[in-house]
Design an enzyme around this catalytic site. Structure first.
Site, PDB file in Angstrom:
ATOM      1  N   LYS A  80      43.578  14.581  12.162  1.00 23.81           N
ATOM      2  CA  LYS A  80      43.035  13.586  11.232  1.00 23.81           C
ATOM      3  C   LYS A  80      43.814  13.657   9.931  1.00 23.81           C
ATOM      4  CE  LYS A  80      39.465  10.943   9.852  1.00 23.81           C
ATOM      5  NZ  LYS A  80      40.532   9.964   9.549  1.00 23.81           N
ATOM      6  N   LYS A 104      41.882  21.738   5.402  1.00 27.96           N
ATOM      7  CA  LYS A 104      40.712  21.041   4.837  1.00 27.96           C
ATOM      8  C   LYS A 104      39.680  20.724   5.917  1.00 27.96           C
ATOM      9  CE  LYS A 104      41.646  17.986   1.521  1.00 27.96           C
ATOM     10  NZ  LYS A 104      41.813  16.756   0.707  1.00 27.96           N
ATOM     11  N   LYS A 116      49.175  13.919   9.001  1.00 32.34           N
ATOM     12  CA  LYS A 116      49.511  13.043   7.871  1.00 32.34           C
ATOM     13  C   LYS A 116      50.617  12.119   8.324  1.00 32.34           C
ATOM     14  CE  LYS A 116      48.073  12.818   3.556  1.00 32.34           C
ATOM     15  NZ  LYS A 116      46.669  13.089   3.192  1.00 32.34           N
ATOM     16  N   THR A 200      34.355  11.135  -2.018  1.00 33.70           N
ATOM     17  CA  THR A 200      35.139  12.269  -2.549  1.00 33.70           C
ATOM     18  C   THR A 200      34.492  12.763  -3.851  1.00 33.70           C
ATOM     19  OG1 THR A 200      37.129  11.322  -1.589  1.00 33.70           O
ATOM     20  CG2 THR A 200      37.450  12.994  -3.283  1.00 33.70           C
ATOM     21  N   ASN A 231      39.781   6.101  -8.919  1.00 37.53           N
ATOM     22  CA  ASN A 231      38.673   6.137  -7.955  1.00 37.53           C
ATOM     23  C   ASN A 231      37.867   7.430  -8.091  1.00 37.53           C
ATOM     24  OD1 ASN A 231      37.387   6.937  -5.402  1.00 37.53           O
ATOM     25  ND2 ASN A 231      38.120   4.963  -4.663  1.00 37.53           N
ATOM     26  N   SER A 360      34.689  10.366   6.343  1.00 36.89           N
ATOM     27  CA  SER A 360      35.542   9.767   7.390  1.00 36.89           C
ATOM     28  C   SER A 360      35.076  10.238   8.763  1.00 36.89           C
ATOM     29  CB  SER A 360      36.999  10.219   7.217  1.00 36.89           C
ATOM     30  OG  SER A 360      37.665   9.374   6.345  1.00 36.89           O
TER      31      SER A 360
HETATM   32  P1  NAD Z   1      43.779   6.644  -8.476  1.00 34.59           P
HETATM   33  O1  NAD Z   1      45.166   6.132  -8.365  1.00 34.59           O
HETATM   34  O2  NAD Z   1      42.641   5.727  -8.239  1.00 34.59           O
HETATM   35  O3  NAD Z   1      43.556   7.251  -9.962  1.00 34.59           O
HETATM   36  C1  NAD Z   1      44.443   8.148 -10.562  1.00 34.59           C
HETATM   37  C2  NAD Z   1      44.079   8.277 -12.046  1.00 34.59           C
HETATM   38  O4  NAD Z   1      44.963   9.247 -12.635  1.00 34.59           O
HETATM   39  C3  NAD Z   1      44.255   7.008 -12.854  1.00 34.59           C
HETATM   40  O5  NAD Z   1      43.265   6.958 -13.887  1.00 34.59           O
HETATM   41  C4  NAD Z   1      45.640   7.180 -13.479  1.00 34.59           C
HETATM   42  O6  NAD Z   1      45.784   6.413 -14.696  1.00 34.59           O
HETATM   43  C5  NAD Z   1      45.622   8.654 -13.755  1.00 34.59           C
HETATM   44  N1  NAD Z   1      46.963   9.251 -13.846  1.00 34.59           N
HETATM   45  C6  NAD Z   1      48.065   8.909 -13.129  1.00 34.59           C
HETATM   46  N2  NAD Z   1      49.113   9.660 -13.520  1.00 34.59           N
HETATM   47  C7  NAD Z   1      48.654  10.503 -14.466  1.00 34.59           C
HETATM   48  C8  NAD Z   1      49.233  11.520 -15.237  1.00 34.59           C
HETATM   49  N3  NAD Z   1      50.538  11.821 -15.115  1.00 34.59           N
HETATM   50  N4  NAD Z   1      48.444  12.193 -16.117  1.00 34.59           N
HETATM   51  C9  NAD Z   1      47.151  11.899 -16.231  1.00 34.59           C
HETATM   52  N5  NAD Z   1      46.529  10.928 -15.550  1.00 34.59           N
HETATM   53  C10 NAD Z   1      47.275  10.245 -14.677  1.00 34.59           C
HETATM   54  O7  NAD Z   1      43.721   7.918  -7.523  1.00 34.59           O
HETATM   55  P2  NAD Z   1      42.413   8.591  -6.913  1.00 34.59           P
HETATM   56  O8  NAD Z   1      42.134   8.005  -5.577  1.00 34.59           O
HETATM   57  O9  NAD Z   1      41.352   8.621  -7.949  1.00 34.59           O
HETATM   58  O10 NAD Z   1      42.971  10.060  -6.621  1.00 34.59           O
HETATM   59  C11 NAD Z   1      43.074  11.025  -7.669  1.00 34.59           C
HETATM   60  C12 NAD Z   1      43.470  12.359  -7.072  1.00 34.59           C
HETATM   61  O11 NAD Z   1      42.503  12.767  -6.114  1.00 34.59           O
HETATM   62  C13 NAD Z   1      44.808  12.388  -6.317  1.00 34.59           C
HETATM   63  O12 NAD Z   1      45.404  13.647  -6.482  1.00 34.59           O
HETATM   64  C14 NAD Z   1      44.397  12.207  -4.870  1.00 34.59           C
HETATM   65  O13 NAD Z   1      45.374  12.744  -3.980  1.00 34.59           O
HETATM   66  C15 NAD Z   1      43.129  13.040  -4.852  1.00 34.59           C
HETATM   67  N6  NAD Z   1      42.222  12.683  -3.759  1.00 34.59           N
HETATM   68  C16 NAD Z   1      41.700  11.433  -3.672  1.00 34.59           C
HETATM   69  C17 NAD Z   1      40.814  11.148  -2.634  1.00 34.59           C
HETATM   70  C18 NAD Z   1      40.167   9.790  -2.539  1.00 34.59           C
HETATM   71  O14 NAD Z   1      39.238   9.647  -1.724  1.00 34.59           O
HETATM   72  N7  NAD Z   1      40.577   8.803  -3.327  1.00 34.59           N
HETATM   73  C19 NAD Z   1      40.497  12.124  -1.664  1.00 34.59           C
HETATM   74  C20 NAD Z   1      41.043  13.405  -1.782  1.00 34.59           C
HETATM   75  C21 NAD Z   1      41.910  13.671  -2.846  1.00 34.59           C
END
Ligand code: NAD
Length: 427
Positions: A80, A104, A116, A200, A231, A360
């Site tokens: 997955k 994970k 992946k 998440t 998000n 998921s």
């Molecule tokens: P997203 O793109 O919706 O949001 C990212 C946020 O970080 C935005 O507010 C952006 O402006 C900010 N950002 C980007 N670059 C930056 C920087 N250099 N310094 C500070 N802020 C910065 O992404 P997301 O889905 O919210 O994911 C955030 C993190 O969580 C990622 O590392 C992602 O891999 C991890 N993650 C997300 C999920 C999910 O369900 N969305 C699940 C597991 C892990």
């Protein structure tokens, strides 16, 4: 030093990720003696697919994109993991991320191995029609090797519900019937799960609640700083605010807002611009940089943006006593030991942000059984599952006086090795 296969001497590899994966194995190897055969098994991805995806541009030009899928380990069940579209995608990165997905899923107690996938392309250079052709093209390359009982993709960087909708449609067309359980993160109308969009963040909130309960800390006195307002970060802020926590700082990639008395999260959420950025003008806040946010005088720090934010230069200045890693890989290895020596509790990413893959899994169950759950049921089951994973890690860390990260990796790896032994793949 252990070295993951395919990563040595690579020019494009993210050395930090490579180092991190090796450090995982090295750390675990020093805490639970691993045999060389076990290490070899853990260093070997089960199946690696590289392929060329032909994409017809709107102009009529035909281009060929590099696509990847790594099914790292399937000892615990079908693999997955997400599919990302990003110009820097390469085999080494996909390999590393599939290893982390393996850990994970194992830690969360899911009947899944880890995988992946990705395509090296900047999707923002594509029209919607081109993006659809690319999504369908990816599935045409891998359809023989994925399936509800084989390998189940999901969204990742730059892929969303719409991309999953095109992918599940392409797969179903090839197979001659609708098979929603082949992909998760779908729109509700195509078999997506209620509650997945905030899963998440909610998972991270459940862990924080449990940790504070164990440490007997009253939430009312706490000051929380969240880096990243996308998000994960914005939903985390929304939920914690609704639960009565005081959030003193938030940031996006451009700037941060700080108020030591607590921010008006509802108003900030309401004022975000179309792209989700914080507004330029906002009353009653001090504007701070992202660097400053990480070292603020606060109790809980939530990196929820991007990787590599806490390093050996700023780790010593972190004042929070708890760091909840909602982003993937926000703390560099060398910073981890500094935080540990300062007594800071770091809830590692493979645990803190596992709410998404847990829901998921619920989506996959709902698709497979054709029995669709209420949001209340999804959230209740998420709380049960993620709290159990957290308590397992907590007990392990207390029993052996280890950090939460090494305890999480140790448990995840032990479960995979046990499954391999039971299957007869290890003696
Ligand atoms: P997203 O793109 O919706 O949001 C990212 C946020 O970080 C935005 O507010 C952006 O402006 C900010 N950002 C980007 N670059 C930056 C920087 N250099 N310094 C500070 N802020 C910065 O992404 P997301 O889905 O919210 O994911 C955030 C993190 O969580 C990622 O590392 C992602 O891999 C991890 N993650 C997300 C999920 C999910 O369900 N969305 C699940 C597991 C892990």
């Amino acid at each position: 030093m252990l070295v993951l296969k395919n990563m040595e001497n690579s020019k494009n590899v993210c050395q930090r990720c490579c180092v991190r994966c090796n450090a995982h194995l090295a750390g675990v190897a020093s805490n639970i003696i691993l045999s060389s055969t076990e290490v070899n098994l853990l260093q070997s991805p089960k199946r690696v697919f590289t392929f060329s995806i032909p994409l017809k541009k709107d102009s009529g030009e035909l281009i060929f994109l590099n696509g990847y899928r790594v099914q790292y380990n399937d000892a615990l069940g079908p693999t997955k993991g997400g599919i990302r579209f990003h110009p820097e995608v390469n085999l080494e990165e996909v390999n590393t991320l599939s290893f982390l997905m393996t850990l994970k899923c194992s830690l969360a107690g899911l009947p899944f191995g880890g995988a992946k996938g990705g395509v090296a392309i900047d999707p923002y250079t594509l029209s919607k029609a081109e993006l659809e052709r690319l999504s369908r093209g990816y599935i045409r390359e891998v359809h023989n090797f994925i399936g509800p009982d084989i390998d189940i993709p999901a969204p990742d960087v730059n892929t969303d519900e719409q991309v999953m909708a095109w992918m599940v449609d392409e797969y179903s067309k090839i197979k001659g019937k609708f098979i929603p359980a082949v992909i998760t993160g779908k729109p509700l109308e195509l078999g997506g799960s209620l509650g997945r969009n905030i899963s998440t963040s909610l998972g991270g909130c459940f862990i924080l609640k449990k940790l504070l309960e164990i440490l007997d800390i009253n939430q009312k006195d706490l000051r929380i700083a969240i880096q990243g307002f996308g998000n994960v970060g914005s939903n985390m802020a929304k939920i914690l605010d609704e639960w009565g926590y005081k959030i003193v700082a938030v940031s996006d990639q451009n700037k941060g807002f700080y108020n030591e008395e607590g921010l008006n999260i509802k108003k900030i959420l309401h004022s975000q611009d179309k792209k989700g950025f914080l507004p330029d003008d906002f009353e009653g806040v001090n504007i701070i940089s992202n660097e400053k946010l990480l070292t603020l005088d606060c109790d809980i720090l939530v990196p929820a943006a991007v990787c590599c934010q806490i390093n050996k230069e700023n780790a010593d200045k972190v004042k929070a006593s708890i760091v909840l890693e909602m982003a993937n890989d926000p703390i560099l290895i060398e910073a981890d030991s500094i935080l540990f020596s300062k007594g800071i509790k770091v809830v590692p990413d493979i645990l803190a942000n596992s709410g998404g893959v847990i829901v998921s899994y619920f989506e996959w169950i709902q698709n497979s059984s054709n029995d669709y759950w209420t949001e209340k049921k999804v959230f209740k089951k998420l709380e049960e599952k993620i709290t159990k994973a957290f308590l397992d890690v907590w007990e392990e860390s207390q029993k052996n006086n280890l950090g939460l990260r090494i305890s999480a990796h140790k448990l995840a790896i032990q479960r995979i090795l046990t499954a391999e032994k039971l299957r007869g793949n290890l003696t």
